[in-house]
Write an enzyme that holds these catalytic residues in place. Structure first.
Site, mmCIF file in Angstrom:
data_model
loop_
_atom_site.group_PDB
_atom_site.id
_atom_site.type_symbol
_atom_site.label_atom_id
_atom_site.label_comp_id
_atom_site.label_asym_id
_atom_site.label_seq_id
_atom_site.Cartn_x
_atom_site.Cartn_y
_atom_site.Cartn_z
ATOM 1 N N CYS A 12 0.614 -1.168 -0.019
ATOM 2 C CA CYS A 12 -0.062 -0.048 0.005
ATOM 3 C C CYS A 12 0.714 1.388 0.166
ATOM 4 O O CYS A 12 1.588 1.390 -0.884
ATOM 5 C CB CYS A 12 -1.159 -0.046 0.983
ATOM 6 S SG CYS A 12 -2.379 1.244 0.864
ATOM 7 N N GLU B 28 -2.439 -9.047 2.852
ATOM 8 C CA GLU B 28 -2.845 -9.568 4.360
ATOM 9 C C GLU B 28 -4.449 -9.684 4.272
ATOM 10 O O GLU B 28 -4.855 -10.269 5.273
ATOM 11 C CB GLU B 28 -2.214 -8.949 5.206
ATOM 12 C CG GLU B 28 -2.821 -7.616 5.559
ATOM 13 C CD GLU B 28 -2.064 -6.401 4.826
ATOM 14 O OE1 GLU B 28 -2.494 -5.361 5.088
ATOM 15 O OE2 GLU B 28 -1.663 -6.779 3.719
ATOM 16 N N HIS C 181 -3.576 -5.009 -0.504
ATOM 17 C CA HIS C 181 -3.389 -5.298 0.841
ATOM 18 C C HIS C 181 -3.317 -6.965 0.549
ATOM 19 O O HIS C 181 -4.390 -7.597 0.719
ATOM 20 C CB HIS C 181 -4.274 -5.029 2.132
ATOM 21 C CG HIS C 181 -4.165 -3.849 2.381
ATOM 22 N ND1 HIS C 181 -3.199 -3.150 3.132
ATOM 23 C CD2 HIS C 181 -4.493 -2.506 1.832
ATOM 24 C CE1 HIS C 181 -3.322 -1.853 3.336
ATOM 25 N NE2 HIS C 181 -4.100 -1.496 2.651
#
Length: 214
Positions: A88, A196, A194
């Site tokens: 990001c 994750e 992202h």
């Protein structure tokens, strides 16, 4: 293998660390994920991950506020070619300059600028938030291998990195026009989305990064 996940006051560190640990387990790697603000720890790490959430200038100032961190990143990432992943705003910081609210100098690793998204469809809101479908460039990067044809990944952003050399764009998404979603060169790779938060596709990317030998 050790991975330094840099803590400079910006980023979803717990989620990123857990996802890196899970990705390492799934690819069978014995990996220690170290969340750290200590440049000496970063210096010794085999791989480096820079997350980032918020405004470009705030993140850049936060990173610069860690004594010696910029110098160690230059030493290990640029000169020693340690594998590096920016997430990001961590990806955006690789640019020459960010133009969010004010012009702010980036790390300059990928020449280019971070500019506001301007969707061609006025019905599309900014920030670009939620799931979108990756479109890879003609030659898929090793860190993007095995993610499927057009995987869906999760975004939250209003700005994106536009490299001077468009060959350094590894994947895009369509959001009222082309938005750069992955950039990279040499030992550097960055994701605007992202990983994750991107479930199976994100874990695949993180596992690829942990195995990557640029």
């Amino acid at each position: 293998m050790t991975v330094a996940l840099i803590d400079y006051g910006s980023g979803n560190l717990r989620s990123a660390a857990k996802s890196l640990e899970r990705a390492a387990s799934e690819v069978g790697l014995s990996t220690r994920i170290m969340v750290t603000s200590d440049p000496d720890v970063v210096r010794l790490a085999d791989r480096i991950v820079l997350p980032g959430v918020g405004a470009f200038a705030d993140c850049r100032k936060g990173l610069g506020a860690l004594p010696g961190m910029i110098e160690v990143l230059e030493e290990r990432v640029v000169r020693a070619a340690r594998p590096f992943l920016g997430i990001c705003v961590g990806m955006q910081l690789m640019a020459s300059v960010g133009r969010e609210h004010e012009d702010c100098e980036g790390l300059g690793w990928i020449p280019g600028e971070v500019v506001a998204m301007k969707p061609g469809d006025p019905a599309l809101k900014v920030p670009h938030m939620g799931w979108n479908q990756l479109e890879f460039t003609a030659q898929k990067h090793p860190v993007l291998a095995g993610m499927g044809q057009n995987p869906h990944v999760y975004f939250v952003h209003s700005y994106h990195l536009v490299p001077a050399d468009l060959d350094q764009v590894l994947a895009t998404v369509d959001y009222g026009g082309r938005v750069n979603a992955v950039v990279g060169r040499d030992n550097l790779v960055g994701t605007q989305f992202h990983p994750e938060k991107s479930q199976t596709a994100g874990l695949q990317l993180l596992g690829n990064f942990l195995k990557w030998t640029p």
